[in-house]
Design a protein around this motif. Structure first.
Motif, PDB file in Angstrom:
ATOM      1  N   THR A 107       0.837  -1.193   0.000  1.00  0.00           N
ATOM      2  CA  THR A 107       0.000   0.000   0.000  1.00  0.00           C
ATOM      3  C   THR A 107       0.875   1.247   0.000  1.00  0.00           C
ATOM      4  OG1 THR A 107      -0.095  -0.142   2.409  1.00  0.00           O
ATOM      5  CG2 THR A 107      -1.944  -1.082   1.181  1.00  0.00           C
ATOM      6  N   PHE A 108       0.312   2.375  -0.436  1.00  0.00           N
ATOM      7  CA  PHE A 108       1.050   3.623  -0.420  1.00  0.00           C
ATOM      8  C   PHE A 108       1.431   4.004   1.014  1.00  0.00           C
ATOM      9  CE2 PHE A 108      -1.477   4.904  -4.440  1.00  0.00           C
ATOM     10  CZ  PHE A 108      -0.562   4.266  -5.253  1.00  0.00           C
ATOM     11  N   SER A 109       0.474   3.926   1.924  1.00  0.00           N
ATOM     12  CA  SER A 109       0.771   4.222   3.315  1.00  0.00           C
ATOM     13  C   SER A 109       1.597   3.093   3.920  1.00  0.00           C
ATOM     14  CB  SER A 109      -0.528   4.367   4.114  1.00  0.00           C
ATOM     15  OG  SER A 109      -0.235   4.461   5.501  1.00  0.00           O
ATOM     16  N   LYS A 110       2.613   3.469   4.671  1.00  0.00           N
ATOM     17  CA  LYS A 110       3.415   2.479   5.376  1.00  0.00           C
ATOM     18  C   LYS A 110       3.004   2.371   6.839  1.00  0.00           C
ATOM     19  CE  LYS A 110       5.488   1.690   1.605  1.00  0.00           C
ATOM     20  NZ  LYS A 110       4.720   2.637   0.790  1.00  0.00           N
ATOM     21  N   VAL A 129      10.352   9.260  -0.603  1.00  0.00           N
ATOM     22  CA  VAL A 129       9.553   9.481  -1.808  1.00  0.00           C
ATOM     23  C   VAL A 129       8.262   8.651  -1.766  1.00  0.00           C
ATOM     24  CG1 VAL A 129      11.571  10.021  -3.241  1.00  0.00           C
ATOM     25  CG2 VAL A 129      10.816   7.656  -3.054  1.00  0.00           C
ATOM     26  N   SER A 130       7.297   9.066  -2.559  1.00  0.00           N
ATOM     27  CA  SER A 130       7.269  10.420  -3.074  1.00  0.00           C
ATOM     28  C   SER A 130       6.408  11.268  -2.156  1.00  0.00           C
ATOM     29  CB  SER A 130       6.742  10.461  -4.512  1.00  0.00           C
ATOM     30  OG  SER A 130       5.391  10.083  -4.568  1.00  0.00           O
ATOM     31  N   THR A 131       6.740  12.528  -2.082  1.00  0.00           N
ATOM     32  CA  THR A 131       6.039  13.443  -1.192  1.00  0.00           C
ATOM     33  C   THR A 131       4.541  13.389  -1.413  1.00  0.00           C
ATOM     34  OG1 THR A 131       7.913  14.911  -1.689  1.00  0.00           O
ATOM     35  CG2 THR A 131       6.188  15.772  -0.247  1.00  0.00           C
ATOM     36  N   SER A 137       0.481   9.711   2.200  1.00  0.00           N
ATOM     37  CA  SER A 137      -0.418   8.677   2.701  1.00  0.00           C
ATOM     38  C   SER A 137       0.000   8.204   4.087  1.00  0.00           C
ATOM     39  CB  SER A 137      -0.445   7.488   1.733  1.00  0.00           C
ATOM     40  OG  SER A 137      -0.967   7.866   0.477  1.00  0.00           O
ATOM     41  N   THR A 138       1.294   8.048   4.312  1.00  0.00           N
ATOM     42  CA  THR A 138       1.795   7.609   5.612  1.00  0.00           C
ATOM     43  C   THR A 138       1.557   8.670   6.670  1.00  0.00           C
ATOM     44  OG1 THR A 138       3.491   6.278   4.520  1.00  0.00           O
ATOM     45  CG2 THR A 138       3.820   6.755   6.855  1.00  0.00           C
ATOM     46  N   ALA A 139       1.801   9.920   6.315  1.00  0.00           N
ATOM     47  CA  ALA A 139       1.625  11.014   7.271  1.00  0.00           C
ATOM     48  C   ALA A 139       0.182  11.096   7.758  1.00  0.00           C
ATOM     49  CB  ALA A 139       2.051  12.338   6.638  1.00  0.00           C
ATOM     50  N   VAL A 140      -0.765  11.033   6.845  1.00  0.00           N
ATOM     51  CA  VAL A 140      -2.173  11.178   7.213  1.00  0.00           C
ATOM     52  C   VAL A 140      -2.633   9.988   8.056  1.00  0.00           C
ATOM     53  CG1 VAL A 140      -4.518  11.292   6.305  1.00  0.00           C
ATOM     54  CG2 VAL A 140      -2.709  12.646   5.244  1.00  0.00           C
ATOM     55  N   ALA A 141      -2.213   8.779   7.683  1.00  0.00           N
ATOM     56  CA  ALA A 141      -2.622   7.590   8.443  1.00  0.00           C
ATOM     57  C   ALA A 141      -2.050   7.616   9.848  1.00  0.00           C
ATOM     58  CB  ALA A 141      -2.181   6.328   7.706  1.00  0.00           C
ATOM     59  N   ASN A 169       1.895  21.511   1.114  1.00  0.00           N
ATOM     60  CA  ASN A 169       0.847  22.452   1.514  1.00  0.00           C
ATOM     61  C   ASN A 169      -0.368  21.728   2.073  1.00  0.00           C
ATOM     62  OD1 ASN A 169       2.254  24.798   0.899  1.00  0.00           O
ATOM     63  ND2 ASN A 169       1.545  24.820  -1.226  1.00  0.00           N
ATOM     64  N   ILE A 170      -0.712  20.599   1.474  1.00  0.00           N
ATOM     65  CA  ILE A 170      -1.829  19.800   1.990  1.00  0.00           C
ATOM     66  C   ILE A 170      -1.513  19.318   3.398  1.00  0.00           C
ATOM     67  CG2 ILE A 170      -3.036  17.588   1.744  1.00  0.00           C
ATOM     68  CD1 ILE A 170      -2.875  18.060  -1.313  1.00  0.00           C
ATOM     69  N   MET A 171      -0.296  18.817   3.599  1.00  0.00           N
ATOM     70  CA  MET A 171       0.055  18.300   4.929  1.00  0.00           C
ATOM     71  C   MET A 171       0.099  19.402   5.970  1.00  0.00           C
ATOM     72  SD  MET A 171       2.660  15.112   4.172  1.00  0.00           S
ATOM     73  CE  MET A 171       3.591  15.814   2.792  1.00  0.00           C
TER      74      MET A 171
END
Length: 204
Positions: A107-110, A129-131, A137-141, A169-171
């Motif tokens: 998955t994209f999120s780790k 990568v990639s930002t 995806s990892t940051a949001v999860a 900017n989204i993060m």
């Protein structure tokens, strides 16, 4: 917090996750090339050195049999349907030299039980990568799980400069769950606060 040898401290605490620094994202000619991949190798190395044993290296790998919407994804990217030990999924040489066993995910999120076990209670620092995909995806999860996230902007690379900037900017909109920081910020916090061997420690 001093390291076991007593030669330095890491003022930040937390864990660094180096996201997907693999050949498939770093080699010229790859359909998934992150153009600035080579530029972040040194920042990633410096972060990994600062965090010492508290570093997790991750890999994105293809599933043996894509399911659901992933079927359409791999119809678009059939070259990527290769086993986890395929060359494209190896860590890039400069990164492989500093990494141990990797945390692999299809998955994209780790974010998941394995990374959570290493990262709790946080903060979790992200580079790689990639930002605009796996880092985001990892940051949001992780943030949804209640872990404070610090994304090291100049140690990340995107599909292109615009996508990289847009993702940062989204993060930033997730603050204070997610903060976007710089390499200099992190290294300043991680600077040694005890003396090198042979010198007296402050207050000793």
């Amino acid at each position: 917090m001093t390291d076991q040898a007593g030669t330095g401290v890491r003022g930040t605490g937390g864990t660094l996750a180096v996201i997907d620094m693999q050949r498939v994202f770093g080699e010229p000619g790859s359909p998934w090339l992150a153009p600035r991949f080579a530029e972040i190798v040194e920042p990633v190395r410096r972060l990994a050195e600062a965090f010492g044993p508290n570093v997790v290296f991750t890999r994105f790998v293809a599933p043996a049999e894509p399911r659901g919407a992933w079927q359409r994804y791999y119809e678009q990217w059939p070259f990527a349907l290769q086993p986890p030990d395929a060359r494209i999924y190896e860590l890039a040489d400069p990164i492989a030299a500093m990494a141990g066993p990797t945390l692999d995910a299809t998955t994209f999120s780790k974010w998941g039980p394995d990374l959570a076990a290493r990262a709790a209670p946080g903060p979790l620092f992200l580079a790689g990568v990639s930002t605009d995909c796996c880092v985001l995806s990892t940051a949001v999860a992780a943030a949804d799980a209640g872990i404070g996230v610090r994304v090291v902007a100049d140690a990340c690379a995107g599909a292109d400069d615009e996508s990289h900037a847009d993702a940062l900017n989204i993060m930033r909109l997730y603050s204070p769950l997610v903060d976007v920081v710089t390499l200099a910020d992190v290294l300043a916090d991680a600077a040694p606060r005890v003396s090198q061997p042979g010198q007296a420690s402050p207050g000793s």
